[in-house]
Design an enzyme around this catalytic site. Structure first.
Site, PDB file in Angstrom:
ATOM      1  N   GLY A  66     -32.282  28.752  38.285  1.00  0.00           N
ATOM      2  CA  GLY A  66     -33.611  29.479  39.616  1.00  0.00           C
ATOM      3  C   GLY A  66     -33.313  30.001  40.468  1.00  0.00           C
ATOM      4  N   CYS A  93     -28.254  23.753  38.072  1.00  0.00           N
ATOM      5  CA  CYS A  93     -28.198  24.249  39.272  1.00  0.00           C
ATOM      6  C   CYS A  93     -29.658  24.145  39.597  1.00  0.00           C
ATOM      7  CB  CYS A  93     -28.023  25.648  39.142  1.00  0.00           C
ATOM      8  SG  CYS A  93     -27.655  26.152  41.001  1.00  0.00           S
ATOM      9  N   TYR A  94     -30.943  24.596  39.254  1.00  0.00           N
ATOM     10  CA  TYR A  94     -31.733  24.436  39.643  1.00  0.00           C
ATOM     11  C   TYR A  94     -32.549  23.839  39.041  1.00  0.00           C
ATOM     12  CZ  TYR A  94     -36.921  25.107  41.081  1.00  0.00           C
ATOM     13  OH  TYR A  94     -38.303  24.452  41.605  1.00  0.00           O
ATOM     14  N   HIS A 184     -22.419  26.451  37.097  1.00  0.00           N
ATOM     15  CA  HIS A 184     -23.186  27.431  36.445  1.00  0.00           C
ATOM     16  C   HIS A 184     -21.843  27.383  35.130  1.00  0.00           C
ATOM     17  CE1 HIS A 184     -26.893  29.168  37.964  1.00  0.00           C
ATOM     18  NE2 HIS A 184     -25.881  28.485  38.906  1.00  0.00           N
ATOM     19  N   GLU A 186     -22.432  28.045  31.664  1.00  0.00           N
ATOM     20  CA  GLU A 186     -22.828  29.129  30.939  1.00  0.00           C
ATOM     21  C   GLU A 186     -22.134  30.571  31.108  1.00  0.00           C
ATOM     22  OE1 GLU A 186     -24.840  27.512  33.149  1.00  0.00           O
ATOM     23  OE2 GLU A 186     -26.184  29.745  33.916  1.00  0.00           O
ATOM     24  N   GLY A 239     -29.225  55.856  12.518  1.00  0.00           N
ATOM     25  CA  GLY A 239     -27.572  55.412  13.003  1.00  0.00           C
ATOM     26  C   GLY A 239     -26.771  54.937  13.568  1.00  0.00           C
ATOM     27  N   VAL A 241     -26.889  50.597  15.266  1.00  0.00           N
ATOM     28  CA  VAL A 241     -27.080  49.141  14.943  1.00  0.00           C
ATOM     29  C   VAL A 241     -27.921  48.311  14.480  1.00  0.00           C
ATOM     30  CG1 VAL A 241     -25.902  48.222  16.547  1.00  0.00           C
ATOM     31  CG2 VAL A 241     -24.867  47.063  14.392  1.00  0.00           C
ATOM     32  N   ASP A 242     -28.458  48.628  15.461  1.00  0.00           N
ATOM     33  CA  ASP A 242     -30.401  48.009  14.519  1.00  0.00           C
ATOM     34  C   ASP A 242     -30.795  47.886  13.941  1.00  0.00           C
ATOM     35  OD1 ASP A 242     -29.457  46.624  17.124  1.00  0.00           O
ATOM     36  OD2 ASP A 242     -30.953  47.309  18.589  1.00  0.00           O
ATOM     37  N   LYS A 381     -27.561  41.152  20.241  1.00  0.00           N
ATOM     38  CA  LYS A 381     -26.890  41.961  20.047  1.00  0.00           C
ATOM     39  C   LYS A 381     -25.606  42.126  19.252  1.00  0.00           C
ATOM     40  CE  LYS A 381     -26.919  46.843  19.810  1.00  0.00           C
ATOM     41  NZ  LYS A 381     -27.696  47.422  20.392  1.00  0.00           N
TER      42      LYS A 381
END
Ligand code: XMP
Length: 525
Positions: A66, A93-94, A184, A186, A239, A241-242, A381
């Protein structure tokens, strides 16, 4: 990222790891990394209470980073009762500082922060750092971004790593399954970060990797069947992808109870209309109503140059045409939308200023009183793409770059005419083909062409020309909220430029957009 073989079971109730968001830039990224470890993950605000968590029964919690200091009044807190629930916790972290602060450790403003790539020294063997194929040394590279430091761990915790500036760079209490890291794990800049997260999930919290594309499809199709029952569903295809994956998934679940509607606005990419018809009607056998409404759209846009007015006109006309088509489907009860997880999280944040009014194929229509079916609302996505591939959708649809609802209408600056649309669609097709040929299609978020309302003087074959300018736009991004202009190789840009000018009559100049977001937006209007 994670080639680990995973079991093929279909857990009706998958384990969920909740990422508690303390205002981090990286909360979504953490959730994605957990999912890459084949464990389902969602984000919750830090205001979540212990009572709510006890009901939800998460298998583990990750406290995000954060922007604040635990010493600032009003900085984000957590219900302290949460520590009594015996849920494994990893603080980042935070999040780590808050754990230290809450459980009796010490967090100090030492005046020396750490930013960027930083070596840490490991102290003892520890759960998080015992990663398979770990380097044979006590040093690890990690990514730091902090100004406060944990100077004393809480009682009962062991310090497992430090740096000269951060005496407690990692700490753990394996008995209570609580871990903290100042860095971090990630981000990609922490080389073994993903494995460290997996150590927390598999060893620290004892979870089994079981959330896979196949298990998602099995659970989702069952849920769709339960929701739709014997009803009829309609889905607008763009047209993109979703909507394509949402339609394929619902079709797998309820077959001919689904009808898709494809409105060709005339503002689509080159060949997109035929491709949609081919992929859905012919290959997947989906009932599809395709409408060519190009003339109506060009008529409505005649003389219009203001971007928001264009967006409004296109959005409203789309709804009208869609309704006309959908009204022919007798007794439709459900509307399928390709809403994704980032849309769900973002619609929860109310403070953002409106930059432009997005129109989505799914953003339809209030008066139809249809119930929504949103089978992708838990997915990112890249996960949607994996589901699309698993369902057998063609690569061109699954890997298509995102395309705005108003289509080429917001990439033609100034008045939109059929002639300009033709020029731009051709230029866009060249840009797309070349990025694909260079093997970069999946490395950039979006690549496309823009047609500004500008003509310039040139010389071709000893003749003066006065032609259109085309701008190439290519960006890298994780989620389209921010983006960086892509450093495409000069040779590739040159190839795009010479093909566009050589193959499309009326264009005599090509430029490259080197604006990031912010301050720009990805689209030009
Ligand atoms: P901007 O231009 O706001 O775009 O940086 C962010 C992302 O959203 C896409 N975009 C849209 N998508 N309807 C959509 O479904 C819209 O009206 C729309 N406008 C922009 C854009 O292509 C980028 O991926």
């Amino acid at each position: 990222m994670n080639p680990r073989p995973v079991p093929e079971q279909n857990p009706a109730q998958p384990d969920v790891v909740l990422v508690v968001d303390f205002g981090a830039q990286y909360a979504q990224l953490i959730a994605r990394r957990v999912r890459e470890a084949h464990i389902y993950s969602e984000i919750v605000p830090h205001s979540v209470t212990a009572k709510e968590l006890a009901k939800r029964k998460p298998a583990a919690l990750i406290f995000s980073g954060g922007p604040k200091s635990v010493h600032i009044e009003g900085s984000p807190r957590i219900d302290p009762e949460i520590y009594k629930l015996n849920i494994p916790i990893l603080g980042i972290c935070y999040g780590a500082q808050l754990i230290a602060h809450n459980l009796g450790g010490e967090v100090s403003h030492t005046g020396i922060g750490e930013y960027g790539r930083t070596p840490i020294t490991l102290h003892t063997s520890s759960t998080l750092f015992s990663v398979p194929d770990a380097p044979n040394s006590a040093q690890r590279q990690v990514w730091m971004s902090h100004f406060d430091s944990i100077t004393n761990p809480p009682k009962g915790f062991v310090v497992t790593a430090s740096t000269p500036q951060a005496p407690v760079a990692a700490f753990e209490n394996t008995q209570n399954q609580i871990f903290g890291v100042q860095f971090h794990p990630e981000v990609a800049h922490t080389p073994q970060g993903q494995q460290m997260l997996e150590q927390f999930l598999y060893k620290g919290a004892g979870l089994t990797p079981s959330w896979t594309t196949k298990s998602f499809i099995a659970t989702a199709t069952q849920q769709i069947r339960n929701q739709i029952g014997q009803g009829r569903a309609v889905c607008g295809l763009s047209g993109g992808v979703d909507s394509a994956v949402a339609a394929a998934l619902v079709h797998k679940a309820v077959g001919s109870q689904l009808t898709c509607v494809f409105v060709d606005t005339g503002l689509m990419r080159l060949g997109e209309g035929e491709q949609v018809v081919e992929a859905f009607r012919r290959s997947q056998g989906i009932d599809l109503i395709a409408l060519d409404a190009a003339e109506r759209f060009f008529e409505a846009l005649r003389g219009i140059t203001e971007p928001e007015t264009k967006r409004k006109i296109i959005g409203e006309l789309f709804v009208r045409v869609f309704e006309e088509a959908a009204s022919k489907i007798s007794g439709a009860d459900f509307l399928v939308q390709g809403t994704l997880y980032p849309d769900v999280i973002e619609s929860g944040s109310k403070s953002a200023a409106k930059i432009k009014s997005h129109h989505n194929v799914g953003g339809i229509p209030d008066e139809m009183s249809l119930s929504l079916v949103e089978p992708l609302r838990d997915l990112f996505k890249d996960e949607v793409r994996a589901v699309g591939t698993e369902l057998g959708l063609p690569e061109e649809i699954v890997w298509r770059h995102p395309f705005p609802g108003p289509g080429l209408g917001v990439r033609i600056i100034g008045e939109v005419t059929p002639e300009k649309t033709k020029l731009l669609a051709k230029a866009d097709a060249i840009v797309t083909a070349e990025i694909k040929a260079a093997g970069l299609e999946r490395k950039v978020w979006q690549t496309f062409a823009v047609l500004p309302d500008i003509r310039t003087v040139g010389v071709m074959g000893d003749e003066r020309t006065y032609g259109h300018l085309v701008v190439i736009r290519a960006v890298t991004s994780e989620d389209a909220m921010t983006a960086d202009w892509a450093r495409l190789p000069h040779e590739l840009l040159e190839k795009m430029s010479s093909r566009i000018i050589g193959e499309i009559e009326g264009i005599n100049r090509v430029a490259y957009d080197i604006t990031s977001k912010p301050p720009g937006t990805i689209e030009w209007e």
